[in-house]
Design a protein around this motif. Structure first.
Motif, PDB file in Angstrom:
ATOM      1  N   THR A   1      -6.184 -15.542  -0.689  1.00 32.71           N
ATOM      2  CA  THR A   1      -6.799 -16.490  -0.405  1.00 32.71           C
ATOM      3  C   THR A   1      -6.127 -17.660   0.923  1.00 32.71           C
ATOM      4  OG1 THR A   1      -6.100 -18.580  -1.935  1.00 32.71           O
ATOM      5  CG2 THR A   1      -8.084 -17.165  -2.309  1.00 32.71           C
ATOM      6  N   ALA A   2      -6.927 -18.433   2.272  1.00 31.25           N
ATOM      7  CA  ALA A   2      -6.242 -19.227   3.109  1.00 31.25           C
ATOM      8  C   ALA A   2      -4.563 -19.456   2.397  1.00 31.25           C
ATOM      9  CB  ALA A   2      -7.433 -19.848   4.051  1.00 31.25           C
ATOM     10  N   GLN A   3      -5.227 -20.173   1.347  1.00 32.14           N
ATOM     11  CA  GLN A   3      -3.987 -20.611   1.021  1.00 32.14           C
ATOM     12  C   GLN A   3      -2.692 -20.315   0.007  1.00 32.14           C
ATOM     13  OE1 GLN A   3      -8.207 -21.237   0.340  1.00 32.14           O
ATOM     14  NE2 GLN A   3      -7.704 -22.838   1.459  1.00 32.14           N
ATOM     15  N   ASP A   4      -3.057 -18.377   0.444  1.00 22.54           N
ATOM     16  CA  ASP A   4      -2.233 -18.281  -0.397  1.00 22.54           C
ATOM     17  C   ASP A   4      -1.866 -18.256  -2.014  1.00 22.54           C
ATOM     18  OD1 ASP A   4       0.200 -16.520  -0.062  1.00 22.54           O
ATOM     19  OD2 ASP A   4       1.992 -17.867   0.465  1.00 22.54           O
ATOM     20  N   ARG A   5      -3.105 -17.799  -2.776  1.00 17.89           N
ATOM     21  CA  ARG A   5      -2.896 -18.261  -3.878  1.00 17.89           C
ATOM     22  C   ARG A   5      -4.056 -16.057  -4.064  1.00 17.89           C
ATOM     23  NH1 ARG A   5      -3.975 -23.795  -3.079  1.00 17.89           N
ATOM     24  NH2 ARG A   5      -6.444 -23.397  -3.440  1.00 17.89           N
ATOM     25  N   ASP A   6      -3.282 -16.096  -5.376  1.00 17.28           N
ATOM     26  CA  ASP A   6      -4.190 -14.871  -6.406  1.00 17.28           C
ATOM     27  C   ASP A   6      -5.168 -14.741  -6.694  1.00 17.28           C
ATOM     28  OD1 ASP A   6      -3.062 -13.347  -4.329  1.00 17.28           O
ATOM     29  OD2 ASP A   6      -1.540 -12.648  -5.300  1.00 17.28           O
ATOM     30  N   ILE A   7      -6.424 -14.586  -6.642  1.00 18.99           N
ATOM     31  CA  ILE A   7      -7.680 -14.913  -6.936  1.00 18.99           C
ATOM     32  C   ILE A   7      -8.080 -13.702  -8.009  1.00 18.99           C
ATOM     33  CG2 ILE A   7     -10.162 -15.837  -7.483  1.00 18.99           C
ATOM     34  CD1 ILE A   7      -7.698 -17.558  -6.963  1.00 18.99           C
ATOM     35  N   ALA A   8      -7.753 -13.128  -9.112  1.00 22.02           N
ATOM     36  CA  ALA A   8      -8.885 -12.246  -9.750  1.00 22.02           C
ATOM     37  C   ALA A   8     -10.335 -12.122 -10.201  1.00 22.02           C
ATOM     38  CB  ALA A   8      -8.058 -12.755 -11.184  1.00 22.02           C
ATOM     39  N   TYR A   9     -10.667 -11.513 -10.099  1.00 22.70           N
ATOM     40  CA  TYR A   9     -12.129 -11.461 -10.389  1.00 22.70           C
ATOM     41  C   TYR A   9     -12.955 -10.168 -10.838  1.00 22.70           C
ATOM     42  CZ  TYR A   9     -12.968  -8.885  -5.702  1.00 22.70           C
ATOM     43  OH  TYR A   9     -12.513  -7.815  -4.429  1.00 22.70           O
ATOM     44  N   HIS A  10     -13.892 -10.071 -11.281  1.00 21.82           N
ATOM     45  CA  HIS A  10     -15.201  -9.331 -11.308  1.00 21.82           C
ATOM     46  C   HIS A  10     -16.237  -8.940 -10.250  1.00 21.82           C
ATOM     47  CE1 HIS A  10     -12.697  -6.650 -15.007  1.00 21.82           C
ATOM     48  NE2 HIS A  10     -12.676  -8.060 -15.164  1.00 21.82           N
ATOM     49  N   LEU A  11     -16.902  -8.123 -10.108  1.00 24.08           N
ATOM     50  CA  LEU A  11     -17.918  -7.874  -9.203  1.00 24.08           C
ATOM     51  C   LEU A  11     -19.222  -6.865  -9.705  1.00 24.08           C
ATOM     52  CD1 LEU A  11     -19.601  -8.917  -6.744  1.00 24.08           C
ATOM     53  CD2 LEU A  11     -18.564  -7.897  -4.862  1.00 24.08           C
ATOM     54  N   THR A  12     -19.972  -7.603 -10.129  1.00 23.97           N
ATOM     55  CA  THR A  12     -20.860  -6.284  -9.990  1.00 23.97           C
ATOM     56  C   THR A  12     -22.286  -6.319  -9.363  1.00 23.97           C
ATOM     57  OG1 THR A  12     -20.800  -6.677 -12.448  1.00 23.97           O
ATOM     58  CG2 THR A  12     -22.144  -5.528 -12.132  1.00 23.97           C
TER      59      THR A  12
ATOM     60  N   MET B   1     -12.311  -3.049 -14.042  1.00 24.42           N
ATOM     61  CA  MET B   1     -10.993  -3.170 -13.575  1.00 24.42           C
ATOM     62  C   MET B   1     -11.142  -4.501 -13.062  1.00 24.42           C
ATOM     63  SD  MET B   1      -8.033  -0.895 -11.601  1.00 24.42           S
ATOM     64  CE  MET B   1      -9.487  -1.241  -9.918  1.00 24.42           C
ATOM     65  N   VAL B   2      -9.692  -5.217 -12.515  1.00 23.98           N
ATOM     66  CA  VAL B   2      -9.708  -6.735 -11.884  1.00 23.98           C
ATOM     67  C   VAL B   2      -9.180  -6.390 -10.773  1.00 23.98           C
ATOM     68  CG1 VAL B   2      -8.810  -8.750 -12.403  1.00 23.98           C
ATOM     69  CG2 VAL B   2      -9.346  -8.150 -14.277  1.00 23.98           C
ATOM     70  N   GLU B   3     -10.066  -7.001  -9.836  1.00 26.17           N
ATOM     71  CA  GLU B   3     -10.207  -6.865  -8.656  1.00 26.17           C
ATOM     72  C   GLU B   3      -9.221  -8.310  -8.387  1.00 26.17           C
ATOM     73  OE1 GLU B   3     -12.091  -4.264  -6.266  1.00 26.17           O
ATOM     74  OE2 GLU B   3     -14.487  -5.382  -7.616  1.00 26.17           O
ATOM     75  N   ARG B   4      -8.721  -8.255  -6.920  1.00 29.01           N
ATOM     76  CA  ARG B   4      -7.419  -9.432  -6.936  1.00 29.01           C
ATOM     77  C   ARG B   4      -8.200  -9.622  -4.838  1.00 29.01           C
ATOM     78  NH1 ARG B   4      -4.243 -10.488 -10.578  1.00 29.01           N
ATOM     79  NH2 ARG B   4      -3.727 -12.494 -10.134  1.00 29.01           N
ATOM     80  N   LEU B   5      -8.334 -11.440  -4.888  1.00 28.79           N
ATOM     81  CA  LEU B   5      -8.099 -11.486  -3.630  1.00 28.79           C
ATOM     82  C   LEU B   5      -7.627 -12.851  -3.050  1.00 28.79           C
ATOM     83  CD1 LEU B   5     -10.308 -12.484  -1.236  1.00 28.79           C
ATOM     84  CD2 LEU B   5     -11.386 -14.430  -2.747  1.00 28.79           C
TER      85      LEU B   5
ATOM     86  N   SER C   1      -4.963 -14.934 -12.346  1.00 29.92           N
ATOM     87  CA  SER C   1      -4.927 -15.301 -11.017  1.00 29.92           C
ATOM     88  C   SER C   1      -3.968 -15.959 -10.715  1.00 29.92           C
ATOM     89  CB  SER C   1      -6.283 -16.148 -11.088  1.00 29.92           C
ATOM     90  OG  SER C   1      -7.507 -15.730 -10.558  1.00 29.92           O
ATOM     91  N   SER C   2      -3.177 -16.293  -9.802  1.00 28.19           N
ATOM     92  CA  SER C   2      -1.791 -16.466  -9.760  1.00 28.19           C
ATOM     93  C   SER C   2      -1.657 -17.920  -9.718  1.00 28.19           C
ATOM     94  CB  SER C   2      -1.388 -16.950  -7.818  1.00 28.19           C
ATOM     95  OG  SER C   2      -2.256 -17.085  -7.267  1.00 28.19           O
ATOM     96  N   GLU C   3      -0.191 -18.752  -9.560  1.00 28.51           N
ATOM     97  CA  GLU C   3      -0.280 -20.214  -9.924  1.00 28.51           C
ATOM     98  C   GLU C   3      -0.224 -20.921 -11.076  1.00 28.51           C
ATOM     99  OE1 GLU C   3       0.759 -20.847  -7.146  1.00 28.51           O
ATOM    100  OE2 GLU C   3      -0.385 -18.824  -6.297  1.00 28.51           O
ATOM    101  N   ALA C   4       0.801 -21.957 -11.434  1.00 26.70           N
ATOM    102  CA  ALA C   4       0.775 -22.145 -12.552  1.00 26.70           C
ATOM    103  C   ALA C   4      -0.769 -23.545 -13.053  1.00 26.70           C
ATOM    104  CB  ALA C   4       1.774 -23.187 -12.839  1.00 26.70           C
ATOM    105  N   PHE C   5      -1.848 -23.275 -13.820  1.00 28.45           N
ATOM    106  CA  PHE C   5      -2.205 -24.656 -14.359  1.00 28.45           C
ATOM    107  C   PHE C   5      -2.208 -25.890 -14.082  1.00 28.45           C
ATOM    108  CE2 PHE C   5      -4.707 -27.645 -16.831  1.00 28.45           C
ATOM    109  CZ  PHE C   5      -5.609 -27.491 -16.794  1.00 28.45           C
TER     110      PHE C   5
END
Length: 252
Positions: free
Chosen positions: A7-18, A1-5, A65-69
């Motif tokens: 950030t201090a810059q108000d962005r949501d980062i999708a990640y996988h941590l094994t 399952m994708v987890e989300r972080l 992740s959030s935001e536009a490229f």
């Protein structure tokens, strides 16, 4: 399952941590790529099978992740990577592909104490300046100035939209104009059939960086993706190379 972080810059980062043994291997993807690419998934499977901790994530404007490229720039993606590293206690081995290699070099410069080793795959240092800007015609430079963006053909599908902000902000992130100490083991991998990053760029980086244990491997006929059946095991070999001294000296 994708987890989300968040950030201090108000962005949501999708990640996988094994979970697994440290140092944690962190994969840094390329320009407009995502964490579901063949290299990231292959390395996650290798890490899981090996009991090695592993992190893959999407920069803002990439993947899930959030935001536009088109709103992003190198500094934003560097900040995203630093935020993702905050998930990890202890040292990391950075594995950077193309743009991810440039970001890995920036991380190594900013927080060398965190980095136990580095693997660069078709590393593209300073590509916004030495690739895009240097290759623009006068007409493209004028369009960038007047419209704030220019479309550049891509061999991977839709044209890249290159913004004025990407170019201008990238100039604050260059690593090839000043000394680049890398006080750990480094392995660079480069294909000779790469049409995005030349072997000359790889050699110039090897000559420019300063490391006590640094090697460049050229692979005849390999392209920029560096993800076929012969290339993927070479990435694992390079990771194991830099992990060997890291495991002995970094308490990992």
């Amino acid at each position: 399952m994708v987890e989300r972080l968040h950030t201090a810059q108000d962005r949501d980062i999708a990640y996988h941590l094994t979970p697994g043994a440290g140092p944690t291997v962190v994969f840094l993807g390329g320009f407009k790529s995502d964490m579901c690419g063949s290299k990231a998934v292959f390395l996650e499977n290798w890490a899981r099978d090996s009991g090695r901790a592993f992190l893959r994530f999407d920069y803002s404007g990439h993947g899930q992740s959030s935001e536009a490229f088109e709103d992003g720039c190198i500094g934003d993606w560097f900040e995203d990577a630093v935020a993702a590293l905050g998930l990890i206690e202890g040292p990391v081995v950075l594995v950077g592909s193309s743009m991810g290699g440039w970001i890995a070099l920036q991380i190594a410069r900013a927080m060398p104490e965190k980095v136990a080793g580095l693997v660069g795959i078709a590393t593209a240092p300073d590509f916004t300046e030495d690739g895009f800007w240097a290759g623009f015609s006068d007409a493209q430079k004028a369009e960038l100035e007047s419209a704030g963006r220019v479309a550049v053909p891509s061999e991977y599908g839709d044209p890249y939209i290159i913004t004025k902000r990407l170019i201008e902000e990238g100039r604050a992130r260059l690593v090839m104009r000043t000394p680049l100490p890398l006080p750990f083991a480094v392995r660079f991998l480069q294909g000779t059939a790469d049409t995005s990053v030349t072997t000359q760029t790889a050699i110039r980086l090897l000559e420019h960086a300063d490391s006590p244990d640094m090697r460049l491997t050229l692979v005849d006929g390999a392209d920029h993706s560096f993800s076929d059946a012969r290339c993927l095991p070479l990435i694992v070999s390079a990771i194991n190379d830099v992990l060997a001294p890291a495991a002995g000296g970094a308490g990992g």
